[in-house]
Design an enzyme around this catalytic site. Structure first.
Site, PDB file in Angstrom:
ATOM      1  N   HIS A 270      -1.549  66.381  -7.179  1.00  0.00           N
ATOM      2  CA  HIS A 270      -1.591  65.752  -5.855  1.00  0.00           C
ATOM      3  C   HIS A 270      -2.327  64.422  -5.969  1.00  0.00           C
ATOM      4  CE1 HIS A 270      -2.216  65.226  -1.523  1.00  0.00           C
ATOM      5  NE2 HIS A 270      -1.217  66.066  -1.411  1.00  0.00           N
ATOM      6  N   ASP A 328       3.652  72.614  -1.872  1.00  0.00           N
ATOM      7  CA  ASP A 328       5.064  72.880  -2.185  1.00  0.00           C
ATOM      8  C   ASP A 328       5.263  74.012  -3.175  1.00  0.00           C
ATOM      9  OD1 ASP A 328       5.262  69.418  -1.908  1.00  0.00           O
ATOM     10  OD2 ASP A 328       6.273  70.824  -0.583  1.00  0.00           O
TER      11      ASP A 328
HETATM   12  C1  SDX Z   1       3.368  66.283  -1.269  1.00  0.00           C
HETATM   13  O1  SDX Z   1       0.232  62.656  -0.300  1.00  0.00           O
HETATM   14  C2  SDX Z   1       0.386  63.756   0.341  1.00  0.00           C
HETATM   15  O2  SDX Z   1      -0.477  64.160   1.129  1.00  0.00           O
HETATM   16  C3  SDX Z   1       1.679  64.472   0.063  1.00  0.00           C
HETATM   17  C4  SDX Z   1       1.805  65.870   0.642  1.00  0.00           C
HETATM   18  C5  SDX Z   1       1.872  65.836   2.146  1.00  0.00           C
HETATM   19  O3  SDX Z   1       1.537  66.862   2.768  1.00  0.00           O
HETATM   20  O4  SDX Z   1       2.355  64.789   2.691  1.00  0.00           O
HETATM   21  O5  SDX Z   1       0.701  66.662   0.243  1.00  0.00           O
HETATM   22  C6  SDX Z   1       3.091  66.547   0.176  1.00  0.00           C
HETATM   23  O6  SDX Z   1       4.073  65.357  -1.555  1.00  0.00           O
HETATM   24  C7  SDX Z   1       2.690  67.113  -2.323  1.00  0.00           C
HETATM   25  C8  SDX Z   1       3.070  66.665  -3.768  1.00  0.00           C
HETATM   26  C9  SDX Z   1       4.447  67.255  -4.081  1.00  0.00           C
HETATM   27  N1  SDX Z   1       4.942  66.717  -5.365  1.00  0.00           N
HETATM   28  C10 SDX Z   1       5.037  67.509  -6.435  1.00  0.00           C
HETATM   29  O7  SDX Z   1       4.623  68.662  -6.504  1.00  0.00           O
HETATM   30  C11 SDX Z   1       5.743  66.847  -7.618  1.00  0.00           C
HETATM   31  C12 SDX Z   1       4.965  67.170  -8.881  1.00  0.00           C
HETATM   32  N2  SDX Z   1       3.686  66.473  -8.799  1.00  0.00           N
HETATM   33  C13 SDX Z   1       3.585  65.214  -9.522  1.00  0.00           C
HETATM   34  O8  SDX Z   1       4.772  64.434  -9.466  1.00  0.00           O
HETATM   35  C14 SDX Z   1       2.307  64.502  -9.166  1.00  0.00           C
HETATM   36  O9  SDX Z   1       1.288  65.409  -9.196  1.00  0.00           O
HETATM   37  C15 SDX Z   1       2.187  63.692  -7.900  1.00  0.00           C
HETATM   38  C16 SDX Z   1       3.319  62.768  -7.716  1.00  0.00           C
HETATM   39  C17 SDX Z   1       2.080  64.594  -6.712  1.00  0.00           C
HETATM   40  C18 SDX Z   1       0.931  62.896  -8.081  1.00  0.00           C
HETATM   41  O10 SDX Z   1       1.119  62.129  -9.263  1.00  0.00           O
HETATM   42  P1  SDX Z   1      -0.043  61.235  -9.824  1.00  0.00           P
HETATM   43  O11 SDX Z   1      -0.468  60.269  -8.798  1.00  0.00           O
HETATM   44  O12 SDX Z   1       0.355  60.709 -11.170  1.00  0.00           O
HETATM   45  O13 SDX Z   1      -1.196  62.316 -10.003  1.00  0.00           O
HETATM   46  P2  SDX Z   1      -2.471  62.089 -10.821  1.00  0.00           P
HETATM   47  O14 SDX Z   1      -2.884  60.663 -10.856  1.00  0.00           O
HETATM   48  O15 SDX Z   1      -3.468  63.086 -10.309  1.00  0.00           O
HETATM   49  O16 SDX Z   1      -2.021  62.512 -12.313  1.00  0.00           O
HETATM   50  C19 SDX Z   1      -3.036  62.640 -13.287  1.00  0.00           C
HETATM   51  C20 SDX Z   1      -2.303  62.935 -14.569  1.00  0.00           C
HETATM   52  C21 SDX Z   1      -1.233  61.903 -14.898  1.00  0.00           C
HETATM   53  O17 SDX Z   1      -1.165  61.836 -16.300  1.00  0.00           O
HETATM   54  P3  SDX Z   1      -1.927  60.589 -17.034  1.00  0.00           P
HETATM   55  O18 SDX Z   1      -1.325  59.317 -16.481  1.00  0.00           O
HETATM   56  O19 SDX Z   1      -3.400  60.736 -16.705  1.00  0.00           O
HETATM   57  O20 SDX Z   1      -1.608  60.792 -18.506  1.00  0.00           O
HETATM   58  O21 SDX Z   1      -1.632  64.205 -14.480  1.00  0.00           O
HETATM   59  C22 SDX Z   1      -0.248  64.011 -14.683  1.00  0.00           C
HETATM   60  C23 SDX Z   1       0.040  62.558 -14.393  1.00  0.00           C
HETATM   61  O22 SDX Z   1       1.173  62.124 -15.144  1.00  0.00           O
HETATM   62  N3  SDX Z   1       0.438  64.888 -13.739  1.00  0.00           N
HETATM   63  C24 SDX Z   1       1.233  65.899 -14.072  1.00  0.00           C
HETATM   64  C25 SDX Z   1       1.638  66.478 -12.857  1.00  0.00           C
HETATM   65  N4  SDX Z   1       1.095  65.804 -11.849  1.00  0.00           N
HETATM   66  C26 SDX Z   1       0.348  64.826 -12.398  1.00  0.00           C
HETATM   67  N5  SDX Z   1       1.629  66.375 -15.275  1.00  0.00           N
HETATM   68  C27 SDX Z   1       2.471  67.441 -15.228  1.00  0.00           C
HETATM   69  N6  SDX Z   1       2.915  68.059 -14.104  1.00  0.00           N
HETATM   70  C28 SDX Z   1       2.514  67.593 -12.900  1.00  0.00           C
HETATM   71  N7  SDX Z   1       2.945  68.177 -11.803  1.00  0.00           N
END
Ligand code: SDX
Length: 388
Positions: A270, A328
């Site tokens: 998130h 989700d």
């Molecule tokens: C919603 O914003 C909101 O409030 C949204 C929401 C709402 O109610 O409106 O809460 C609803 O959209 C929830 C999120 C739903 N999406 C997913 O579940 C899709 C899977 N999640 C990822 O795509 C991701 O976690 C995001 C898009 C949600 C956030 O991505 P970020 O901004 O990259 O997260 P981060 O900065 O915390 O990531 C840290 C690291 C990164 O790697 P590095 O760049 O440090 O090497 O963790 C990795 C990310 O690539 N990472 C994941 C991951 N989520 C983050 N790796 C594997 N699987 C994942 N799910």
């Protein structure tokens, strides 16, 4: 923290710099709607009471609730010309494509909504959107499966009416059972608002130009559709179906950690929560309750999700990146148990989030200091040069 909300005006556009509606503490896993913890709202209130809270700042008295519910019921039907819009779509169009189109088209039917300076017009648009989204959502589903539209029934409450429009047919009566209706109502509460997420920021930015509320909510639906945002619940269930068996979990955990693999664990991580998303805990509880009540406690996908969560939460990568289940991760399993088809998960998210989008839009438009949002950029292109 507390009653002093700090923000960096230099960073955010003026469309979403401060708000009094929803508070999130991502480190503590706290979510408050108008100061009330989501855990209390989800277990002690219904969606109509939460709508009143988000829009007006207070939970309704019994009389206020009765008046609010009746006002919403007065707007549940669509103009018959708008019903004709559906026939222009391919039957196999994704329901979100239909919702973007039909919600935006509401702008063509309520010309007074263009005058957003009038508080009464804004209030009426808010009621129309909250009231009509279930009708539009259910119609998008019926159109997709080739069944006739089921019109709203104002003798049912908000959530029962939605389930009835989704599952009744002219040939078969549908009486939602209490477990299903209560679970759906809780799903709507958990998705109602979430501070300045991507789709809410889209609604605010669109609204900051003075665009009418129907066009702004249509923009929010379009943004929510993405798999990184509201589309994650549909993507998460598809992911669980693809994993298929507990024995394959580690293969997918490995892929999620591989920077060269675009695969992400859907429903995990998130932008704000670096602890448990409190909604995920409540959704897991709802899963347990619904599956037990419906005699589906051995549901294979739920067991798979529980094991996937257990393994991920013990994995150094997920621990170090502070990746936890989000709203989700379980919502798809609950909706599937309620008989909701996967293709409708994000549309139901949009239906629930409409009250949050509308409350946030109205808060911004009502702010006399509000100006058009204009995010700035860091220019990394070619420096100035002359044409030869
Ligand atoms: C919603 O914003 C909101 O409030 C949204 C929401 C709402 O109610 O409106 O809460 C609803 O959209 C929830 C999120 C739903 N999406 C997913 O579940 C899709 C899977 N999640 C990822 O795509 C991701 O976690 C995001 C898009 C949600 C956030 O991505 P970020 O901004 O990259 O997260 P981060 O900065 O915390 O990531 C840290 C690291 C990164 O790697 P590095 O760049 O440090 O090497 O963790 C990795 C990310 O690539 N990472 C994941 C991951 N989520 C983050 N790796 C594997 N699987 C994942 N799910």
């Amino acid at each position: 923290k507390g009653d002093v909300f700090t923000y960096d005006p230099g960073f955010v556009s003026t469309a979403s710099s401060k708000s009094a509606i929803t508070f999130i503490d991502g480190d503590q896993g706290v979510l408050l709607y108008r100061g009330y913890p989501i855990e209390q709202l989800a277990t002690r209130c219904d969606f109509m009471e939460v709508c009143h809270l988000l829009l007006n700042g207070e939970l309704p008295t019994p009389d206020q609730k009765q008046q609010f519910v009746q006002t919403i019921k007065n707007h549940t039907m669509l103009h018959e010309q708008l019903v004709k819009f559906f026939s222009g779509f391919r039957r196999d169009a994704h329901p979100m494509a239909v919702m973007v189109g039909v919600v935006g088209a509401l702008s063509a039917f309520y010309h007074e909504a263009m005058d957003i300076s009038d508080a009464l017009h804004r209030e009426q648009s808010a009621f129309r959107l909250i009231a009509k989204l279930p009708t539009i959502t259910a119609m998008a589903y019926k159109y997709n499966i080739g069944q006739p539209f089921i019109y709203p029934r104002n003798d049912l409450d908000y959530t029962e009416n939605f389930l009835h429009m989704m599952f009744a047919t002219p040939a078969e009566k549908y009486e939602p059972n209490a477990v299903i209706a209560r679970a759906m109502d809780r799903i709507l509460i958990l998705h109602a608002d979430h501070e300045q997420n991507a789709s809410t920021s889209t609604v605010r930015l669109a609204g900051s130009s003075g665009a009418n509320p129907f066009a702004c909510i249509s923009a929010g639906i379009a943004c929510l559709w993405g798999p990184a945002h509201g589309g994650a619940n549909e993507a998460c269930l598809n992911m669980l179906e693809e994993i298929g068996d507990i024995s394959r979990i580690n293969e997918y955990i490995k892929r999620a950690k591989d920077k060269n693999d675009p695969f992400r664990l859907m429903g995990f991580g998130h932008r704000v929560y670096k602890n448990f998303d409190p909604r995920a805990n409540l959704m897991r509880e709802t899963c347990h309750e619904v599956l037990n009540e419906l005699g589906l406690h051995n549901d294979r996908l739920f067991k798979l999700a529980l094991e996937l969560e257990r393994i991920a939460l013990e994995d150094d990568y997920f621990i170090s990146k502070k990746l936890y289940p989000n709203v989700d991760f379980y919502s798809g399993i609950v909706q599937r148990a309620l008989g909701i088809p996967t293709s409708m998960f994000t549309s139901i998210f949009a239906m629930a989030r409409t009250v949050g989008w509308v409350a946030q839009w109205n808060e911004m438009i009502s702010d006399p200091e509000q100006k058009i949002g204009r995010p700035r950029q860091l220019y990394v292109g070619t420096p100035r040069r002359d044409v030869p």
